[in-house]
Design an enzyme around this catalytic site. Structure first.
Site, mmCIF file in Angstrom:
data_model
loop_
_atom_site.group_PDB
_atom_site.id
_atom_site.type_symbol
_atom_site.label_atom_id
_atom_site.label_comp_id
_atom_site.label_asym_id
_atom_site.label_seq_id
_atom_site.Cartn_x
_atom_site.Cartn_y
_atom_site.Cartn_z
ATOM 1 N N HIS A 100 51.636 40.407 27.965
ATOM 2 C CA HIS A 100 51.062 39.261 27.257
ATOM 3 C C HIS A 100 50.759 39.636 25.822
ATOM 4 O O HIS A 100 50.416 40.780 25.522
ATOM 5 C CB HIS A 100 49.798 38.750 27.953
ATOM 6 C CG HIS A 100 48.794 39.819 28.247
ATOM 7 N ND1 HIS A 100 48.921 40.674 29.315
ATOM 8 C CD2 HIS A 100 47.658 40.184 27.604
ATOM 9 C CE1 HIS A 100 47.894 41.513 29.337
ATOM 10 N NE2 HIS A 100 47.126 41.249 28.298
ATOM 11 N N HIS A 102 48.178 38.666 22.840
ATOM 12 C CA HIS A 102 46.948 37.971 22.466
ATOM 13 C C HIS A 102 47.154 37.349 21.083
ATOM 14 O O HIS A 102 47.592 38.042 20.152
ATOM 15 C CB HIS A 102 45.776 38.948 22.345
ATOM 16 C CG HIS A 102 45.388 39.650 23.610
ATOM 17 N ND1 HIS A 102 44.276 39.296 24.336
ATOM 18 C CD2 HIS A 102 45.949 40.698 24.262
ATOM 19 C CE1 HIS A 102 44.159 40.108 25.387
ATOM 20 N NE2 HIS A 102 45.155 40.971 25.368
HETATM 21 P P1 5GP Z 1 44.424 42.848 28.459
HETATM 22 O O1 5GP Z 1 43.066 43.503 28.528
HETATM 23 O O2 5GP Z 1 45.237 43.185 29.696
HETATM 24 O O3 5GP Z 1 45.170 43.088 27.187
HETATM 25 O O4 5GP Z 1 44.149 41.286 28.460
HETATM 26 C C1 5GP Z 1 43.917 40.559 29.617
HETATM 27 C C2 5GP Z 1 43.174 39.315 29.219
HETATM 28 O O5 5GP Z 1 43.222 38.401 30.297
HETATM 29 C C3 5GP Z 1 41.687 39.551 28.905
HETATM 30 O O6 5GP Z 1 41.419 39.173 27.566
HETATM 31 C C4 5GP Z 1 40.972 38.670 29.910
HETATM 32 O O7 5GP Z 1 39.832 38.043 29.367
HETATM 33 C C5 5GP Z 1 42.034 37.666 30.324
HETATM 34 N N1 5GP Z 1 41.894 37.143 31.656
HETATM 35 C C6 5GP Z 1 41.568 37.851 32.784
HETATM 36 N N2 5GP Z 1 41.553 37.031 33.860
HETATM 37 C C7 5GP Z 1 41.881 35.782 33.400
HETATM 38 C C8 5GP Z 1 42.021 34.516 34.047
HETATM 39 O O8 5GP Z 1 41.868 34.367 35.266
HETATM 40 N N3 5GP Z 1 42.353 33.462 33.255
HETATM 41 C C9 5GP Z 1 42.525 33.588 31.906
HETATM 42 N N4 5GP Z 1 42.844 32.478 31.222
HETATM 43 N N5 5GP Z 1 42.417 34.772 31.281
HETATM 44 C C10 5GP Z 1 42.089 35.857 32.006
#
Ligand code: 5GP
Ligand code: ZN
Length: 114
Positions: A100, A102
């Site tokens: 993903h 951001h």
């Molecule tokens: P990472 O830390 O892997 O780069 O980003 C994962 C993101 O997914 C985090 O910013 C977290 O807040 C978001 N996230 C986790 N669970 C969910 C969810 O169930 N729904 C949404 N919309 N975002 C989520």
């Protein structure tokens, strides 16, 4: 069917506030935003992370970046500027192992990140 969180959002098994969709990409608001605008852009096809992408995944990676551009355009972020972040692996802060991007905007973003 796999149990990956973002695959489940893509399949509409878990609700999300979707802001952009194409045949290959979905974008939805982060549930725990760290900026006034915080959107996640994901490929609909499961790839765990950029570090695990194949040479043949170039088109998918491009579509995610174009998706991020389109999110920024449609939400009016382009003029003020925005940040794209892709975490790769635990030490980089990745917590969901479905690739993903951001999209962060709406406040001044420091560099380098903390
Ligand atoms: P990472 O830390 O892997 O780069 O980003 C994962 C993101 O997914 C985090 O910013 C977290 O807040 C978001 N996230 C986790 N669970 C969910 C969810 O169930 N729904 C949404 N919309 N975002 C989520
Ligand atoms: Zn997935």
């Amino acid at each position: 069917m796999n149990s990956c969180l973002f695959c489940r959002i893509v399949r509409r098994e878990i609700p999300a506030e979707i802001v952009h969709e194409t045949a290959d990409v979905l974008a939805f608001r982060d549930v725990r935003p760290v900026a006034p605008t915080h959107v996640l852009v994901v490929p609909k096809r499961h790839v765990a992370a950029v570090r695990e992408a194949e040479d043949t995944d170039g088109e998918l990676l491009g579509q995610v970046m174009i998706g991020a551009r389109d999110v920024a355009r449609s939400l009016g972020l382009a003029a003020g500027g925005y940040r794209l972040v892709v975490n790769n692996g635990e030490e980089a802060g990745q917590t969901v192992f479905h690739l993903h991007v951001h999209v962060l905007a709406g406040r001044s973003l420091a560099w380098p990140p903390g």
